[in-house]
Design a protein around this motif. Structure first.
Motif, PDB file in Angstrom:
ATOM      1  N   UNK A  98      -2.436   2.782  -1.605  1.00  0.00           N
ATOM      2  CA  UNK A  98      -2.881   1.462  -2.027  1.00  0.00           C
ATOM      3  C   UNK A  98      -1.844   0.403  -1.617  1.00  0.00           C
ATOM      4  N   UNK A  99      -1.888  -0.035  -0.383  1.00  0.00           N
ATOM      5  CA  UNK A  99      -0.919  -1.037   0.080  1.00  0.00           C
ATOM      6  C   UNK A  99      -1.080  -2.336  -0.705  1.00  0.00           C
ATOM      7  N   UNK A 100       0.068  -2.851  -1.192  1.00  0.00           N
ATOM      8  CA  UNK A 100       0.025  -4.102  -1.938  1.00  0.00           C
ATOM      9  C   UNK A 100       1.443  -4.654  -1.953  1.00  0.00           C
ATOM     10  N   UNK A 101       1.674  -5.688  -1.193  1.00  0.00           N
ATOM     11  CA  UNK A 101       3.037  -6.203  -1.005  1.00  0.00           C
ATOM     12  C   UNK A 101       3.629  -6.663  -2.323  1.00  0.00           C
ATOM     13  N   UNK A 102       2.872  -7.395  -3.114  1.00  0.00           N
ATOM     14  CA  UNK A 102       3.403  -7.920  -4.371  1.00  0.00           C
ATOM     15  C   UNK A 102       3.781  -6.785  -5.312  1.00  0.00           C
ATOM     16  N   UNK A 103       2.902  -5.791  -5.437  1.00  0.00           N
ATOM     17  CA  UNK A 103       3.200  -4.683  -6.350  1.00  0.00           C
ATOM     18  C   UNK A 103       4.377  -3.841  -5.849  1.00  0.00           C
ATOM     19  N   UNK A 104       4.447  -3.640  -4.544  1.00  0.00           N
ATOM     20  CA  UNK A 104       5.566  -2.861  -4.001  1.00  0.00           C
ATOM     21  C   UNK A 104       6.885  -3.574  -4.277  1.00  0.00           C
ATOM     22  N   UNK A 105       6.894  -4.877  -4.199  1.00  0.00           N
ATOM     23  CA  UNK A 105       8.096  -5.656  -4.522  1.00  0.00           C
ATOM     24  C   UNK A 105       8.479  -5.465  -5.990  1.00  0.00           C
ATOM     25  N   UNK A 124      -6.758  -6.486  -9.370  1.00  0.00           N
ATOM     26  CA  UNK A 124      -6.490  -5.557  -8.280  1.00  0.00           C
ATOM     27  C   UNK A 124      -7.814  -5.185  -7.623  1.00  0.00           C
ATOM     28  N   UNK A 125      -7.801  -5.115  -6.279  1.00  0.00           N
ATOM     29  CA  UNK A 125      -8.977  -4.703  -5.520  1.00  0.00           C
ATOM     30  C   UNK A 125      -8.667  -3.410  -4.790  1.00  0.00           C
ATOM     31  N   UNK A 126      -9.554  -2.428  -4.940  1.00  0.00           N
ATOM     32  CA  UNK A 126      -9.396  -1.159  -4.224  1.00  0.00           C
ATOM     33  C   UNK A 126      -9.843  -1.364  -2.784  1.00  0.00           C
ATOM     34  N   UNK A 127      -8.910  -1.146  -1.869  1.00  0.00           N
ATOM     35  CA  UNK A 127      -9.247  -1.336  -0.459  1.00  0.00           C
ATOM     36  C   UNK A 127     -10.236  -0.296   0.032  1.00  0.00           C
ATOM     37  N   UNK A 128     -10.194   0.914  -0.597  1.00  0.00           N
ATOM     38  CA  UNK A 128     -11.093   1.981  -0.163  1.00  0.00           C
ATOM     39  C   UNK A 128     -12.399   1.975  -0.972  1.00  0.00           C
ATOM     40  N   UNK A 129     -12.520   1.066  -1.989  1.00  0.00           N
ATOM     41  CA  UNK A 129     -13.736   0.996  -2.801  1.00  0.00           C
ATOM     42  C   UNK A 129     -14.115  -0.485  -3.007  1.00  0.00           C
TER      43      UNK A 129
END
Length: 577
Positions: A98-105, A124-129
């Protein structure tokens, strides 16, 4: 030798020491392996316990990640949301999934600083759903420290609040719509607490009573209610709060600020929470003061109209009584006139008989046989005259019940009553009766119809003055019905009145230049028909005859509830030049 012996001893000692060391080493290794196995067993137990605890978290999503954000352990709820099994997620990197720049930071900052973070309703939006759309989560990220105090991993806990968030949005939109509908409604509305205090009102209610919203807020609704309407209002509210009724409605009087009374069509509902606990009362009030005023005026008008109807009815009753009296007098006059015609010839004969006796006495020729003969003739004439009175008396006696009677006999009896009058007016009555049907009904009433027809014809002949005046009766059968046709040559009914001859009380008597058309149809409709009812039709023909036809059923007695005209049918075919 001694040297060799010494070396042998040394070697033996060393060998013994080596063997002991090896044995000790094997013992320590065995103990270490046992301790390692026990530690592994405890570790597996602790892992299983941790997994069980995490799985038992219900709807909470739990995951343990290492410093590189790889999954070390996840519970079933977390794995199911991601579309994996718990074991399949071990070793996978969170941000690879689940790539997410803000959350990874945020994750990196917690790892580096060791300070936990917490967020509420974080989108949050699921990129795969993508079909799930925007989701919302309450989540926390807590660092795990090692023995040295450094951060060795992260505990990631989440709880999805999408449903609650969307419900709150729907509720907020609903409340906003309700607020707009409440405040902007043209209908007066109030929100009242369960103890009867006004919690909120709209502008329409304030305008209706002349108070401001702040003045109304906190007042009890009983203070604004007319005292005569208060008991019914309180009973309705009590039943509403006890769940006996779903809503309560009444026409109620409100007291305005300036002391006036306004009427309201009030409808109250109890608003409840999802558990069915009452929250407050919501009331709609439609101002019906104008309608109530109109109802009062209408009531006054109805009372006035009713009074006038009573007065008019009394006037009409007096007129009807006068008309009945006039009809009785007219009938009496007609009866006396007919009796006079019937008695005129017998009285003449009786007078001649008396004069003859005087002549015989003066001439000396009065013998006993002549005297007795004159007396017998006189008594015969008296009996005839007395019988005439009995005939009229029996005729005017109303029928009490239906009986079988001969139509021919009734026609002959009716003609007999007026025959002398018609002969004196030179009106011939011809009766053709090839058949003699017997019917079931009221003979006197049937005869009255015939007399009415004869009377109308005689009046018509008085107007037209024909030299060959005649009335023809033709009696016969048609199937199971008897048919009596009465025809005269008096000239018919003029076009000017032909459409009115069957109106109640219509008559041309007294109208100069017109034949008499009495309300015989009224009599036949209400009094003299076989079943006390009749129907009539009019049509135009090409010769100068007035024709009336009566049909009387000879079949089984009809059901008068279904066909009140079943026994008698009257047709008047009016013919004129």
């Amino acid at each position: 030798m001694i040297v060799f012996l010494a070396w042998g001893i040394v070697i033996s000692v060393i060998t013994e020491l080596v063997h002991r060391r090896l044995a000790r080493t094997r013992q320590l290794k065995s103990q270490a392996e046992a301790a390692l196995a026990e530690a592994n067993s405890k570790l597996m137990l602790e892992r299983d316990i941790l997994q069980a605890v995490m799985n038992g978290a219900g709807n909470s999503h739990l995951a343990y990640l290492d410093r590189e954000f790889n999954f070390v352990c996840v519970n079933e709820t977390y794995a199911r949301t991601c579309g994996y099994s718990p074991k399949a997620m071990i070793g996978k990197n969170h941000f690879d999934l689940y790539p997410h720049v803000e959350n990874e930071t945020i994750f990196a900052r917690v790892r580096d600083t060791g300070e936990a973070v917490q967020y509420l309703d974080k989108p949050f939006e699921f990129s795969d759903k993508p079909e799930r759309g925007m989701t919302y989560w309450d989540w926390a990220l807590t660092p795990v420290r090692g023995v040295a105090g450094n951060v060795t991993g992260l505990i990631f806990s989440l709880f999805e609040t999408t449903l609650r968030k969307r419900t709150e949005e729907v509720l907020r939109e609903s409340e906003e719509r309700f607020r707009i509908a409440f405040e902007d409604s043209a209908v007066a509305m109030t929100m009242t607490t369960l103890d009867g205090r006004i919690q909120k009102v709209n502008q329409a209610f304030s305008k209706m009573l002349g108070y401001s919203e702040s003045e109304l807020t906190g007042q009890r609704f009983t203070e604004l209610t007319h005292s005569d309407d208060l008991p019914e209002n309180l009973v309705g509210v009590r039943r509403l709060l006890q769940g006996e009724i779903a809503s309560f409605r009444m026409d109620k009087r409100y007291l305005t600020r300036d002391g006036r009374i306004v009427w309201g069509d009030m409808s109250t509902n109890c608003v409840m929470d999802p558990q069915g606990v009452p929250l407050y009362l919501l009331t709609n009030i439609q101002d019906i003061t104008s309608r109530k005023g109109a109802e009062v005026k209408l009531q006054e008008m109805n009372e006035l109209l009713e009074k006038r109807v009573i007065e008019r009815t009394e006037e009409l009753r007096e007129k009807d009584l006068l008309l009945v009296q006039q009809n009785r007098l007219a009938a009496m006059g007609e009866m006396i006139n007919n009796i006079a015609h019937q008695w005129r010839q017998p009285l003449n004969a009786l007078g001649l008989n008396v004069q003859q006796l005087r002549l015989f006495h003066e001439s000396g020729q009065l013998r006993k046989d002549l005297l007795y003969g004159a007396i017998d003739n006189a008594m015969m004439l008296v009996r005839h005259m007395s019988g005439t009175i009995d005939d009229f008396r029996d005729f005017f006696k109303p029928d009490s019940e239906r009986v079988e009677f001969s139509v021919k006999d009734v026609v002959a009896g009716a003609i007999k009553l007026v025959d002398a009058s018609f002969r004196s007016n030179e009106i011939a009555i011809v009766v053709n009766c090839p058949d003699n049907p017997v019917v079931f009904g009221y003979p006197n009433q049937y005869a009255q119809v015939i007399l009415n027809l004869l009377g109308n014809a005689r009046d018509a002949f008085d107007t037209c003055r024909r030299s060959n005046a005649r009335i023809v009766f033709n009696l016969g059968r048609r199937g199971n019905r008897s048919v009596l046709t009465v025809t005269d040559n008096a000239g018919g009914i003029p076009d000017a009145i032909i459409d009115r001859v069957f109106e109640p009380h219509f008559s041309t008597k007294g109208q100069r230049g017109q034949e008499s058309v009495c309300s015989w149809q009224k009599t036949s409709s209400r009094e003299t028909c076989m079943a006390a009812s009749a129907w009539s039709t009019l049509e135009r023909a090409q010769n100068s005859e007035s024709r009336s036809e009566m049909k009387t059923s000879t079949g089984p007695e009809p059901d008068l509830r279904k066909n009140p005209c079943g026994h008698c049918r009257l047709e008047r075919r009016v013919r004129g030049g």
